[in-house]
Structures are given as structure tokens and as C-alpha cells.
Design a protein around this motif. Sequence first.
Motif, PDB file in Angstrom:
ATOM      1  N   GLY A 192      47.772   1.474 -11.166  1.00 17.45           N
ATOM      2  CA  GLY A 192      46.870   2.616 -11.128  1.00 17.45           C
ATOM      3  C   GLY A 192      45.461   2.340 -11.637  1.00 17.45           C
ATOM      4  N   LEU A 193      45.111   1.084 -11.884  1.00 13.40           N
ATOM      5  CA  LEU A 193      43.738   0.788 -12.299  1.00 13.40           C
ATOM      6  C   LEU A 193      42.811   0.931 -11.090  1.00 13.40           C
ATOM      7  N   SER A 194      41.605   1.382 -11.323  1.00 15.32           N
ATOM      8  CA  SER A 194      40.650   1.531 -10.224  1.00 15.32           C
ATOM      9  C   SER A 194      40.215   0.158  -9.720  1.00 15.32           C
ATOM     10  N   SER A 195      39.561   0.154  -8.578  1.00 11.56           N
ATOM     11  CA  SER A 195      39.092  -1.117  -8.002  1.00 11.56           C
ATOM     12  C   SER A 195      37.952  -1.719  -8.823  1.00 11.56           C
ATOM     13  N   ASP A 196      37.436  -0.980  -9.797  1.00 10.88           N
ATOM     14  CA  ASP A 196      36.414  -1.521 -10.688  1.00 10.88           C
ATOM     15  C   ASP A 196      36.996  -2.553 -11.651  1.00 10.88           C
ATOM     16  N   TRP A 197      38.309  -2.537 -11.824  1.00 11.86           N
ATOM     17  CA  TRP A 197      38.996  -3.558 -12.621  1.00 11.86           C
ATOM     18  C   TRP A 197      39.278  -4.724 -11.685  1.00 11.86           C
ATOM     19  N   ARG A 198      38.699  -5.884 -11.959  1.00 11.83           N
ATOM     20  CA  ARG A 198      38.868  -7.037 -11.080  1.00 11.83           C
ATOM     21  C   ARG A 198      39.637  -8.131 -11.804  1.00 11.83           C
TER      22      ARG A 198
END
Length: 179
Positions: free
Chosen positions: A72-78
Motif C-alpha cells: 500500500g505504499l504510494s509510487s513516491d516510495w521507490r
Amino acid sequence: MTRPLTASDRQRLRTPAYLWRALVPLLVVIGLLVLFTWPRGQVSDGVHVVDTKGPIATARQQAGFPLLAPTGLSSDWRATSTEFVPAGPDSAATFRIGYVSPNGQYAEFLEGGDAPDAVAAQYGPLSVDGTATIAGAVWQQYQTANSRRLLRRTVGKVTVVVTGSAPQAELEQLAASLR
């Protein structure tokens, strides 16, 4: 039928104007080819993103304990790195994923089957800094020797650590995503 050019005709056609009339269409065609075939990559900030699905699946099969993973982490977490170390004769398996957080800082989570102090010892000396309740679970908070925050939680025989240079709120967001 056309006749061959005479010497005077050839000389008349060798002027700069005739040269440019012949070259301009050729240059236009080459320019269009370059324009349409020039590689257009995304603007990159130098972060090499890795896929974590395969390493998570492998670690879940081989770890010997129920493995938590961020969901569930957003795509801002790479995700930038994964590491699975299988159990050895003197140590349990460990699994780690490193991230660039939405704030552009480093964050990671480490999961291991060793004793909680042995897992956290990988980060050097720690000083206790209280507890935090994240997504209904109590995490111990520590300060590392290089002034980074470290969150640690033990679930059964598995120890989970979340740490990095990311702000506390982002470390808590990563910790809350582990399921």
C-alpha cells in the motif's frame, strides 16, 4: 530523348545556388529523421528502481518464518535495493528492502529471525528513545550512533527494524505498511 550535358551546361550547374537547391531537401529529410528517432527517455534523478516482487516471493519461501512486506505504499516510495540472506549455521535468515522515500531520503526495513538485539546490532550502538504506536502495534524507538531514528518490533521470533535518514513520519509510514 535527352542529350548529354555539354561542358558549358555542367559549368553553369556548378554554382552555389544549385548546390543549395540540391542539399536543402536532403538536409530537411535528415533533420526529420533525427527529430523523430531521437531517444526520448524519462527525466531521471539518478535513482535506480528495482522490482521487489520476486525477491519478496523468494524470501517468503526460504526465510523459515512468516515474512512481512510493505503493502500500500504510494509510487513516491521507490525501492532501490533488496537483500535476502538465507539462514546459516549460526544465524537466521534476514531480508532487507531499501527505499528512497517521498521526501527523497533513505529508508529501509530489515526483518530477521535472530534475537531482537542481534538484529538491531547491525546498526551499531543504539540508545533507547521510548516507544511509538504505529497502526495499532507498539514499536520501540532508538537513536543510532549516527543520529538516525530506528524503530524495532518483535513479532513472535521475528524482529522487524525500520530505519534511515527519512523523517520520523515517513519511517512510521513504512512501518505501518508492513503486513
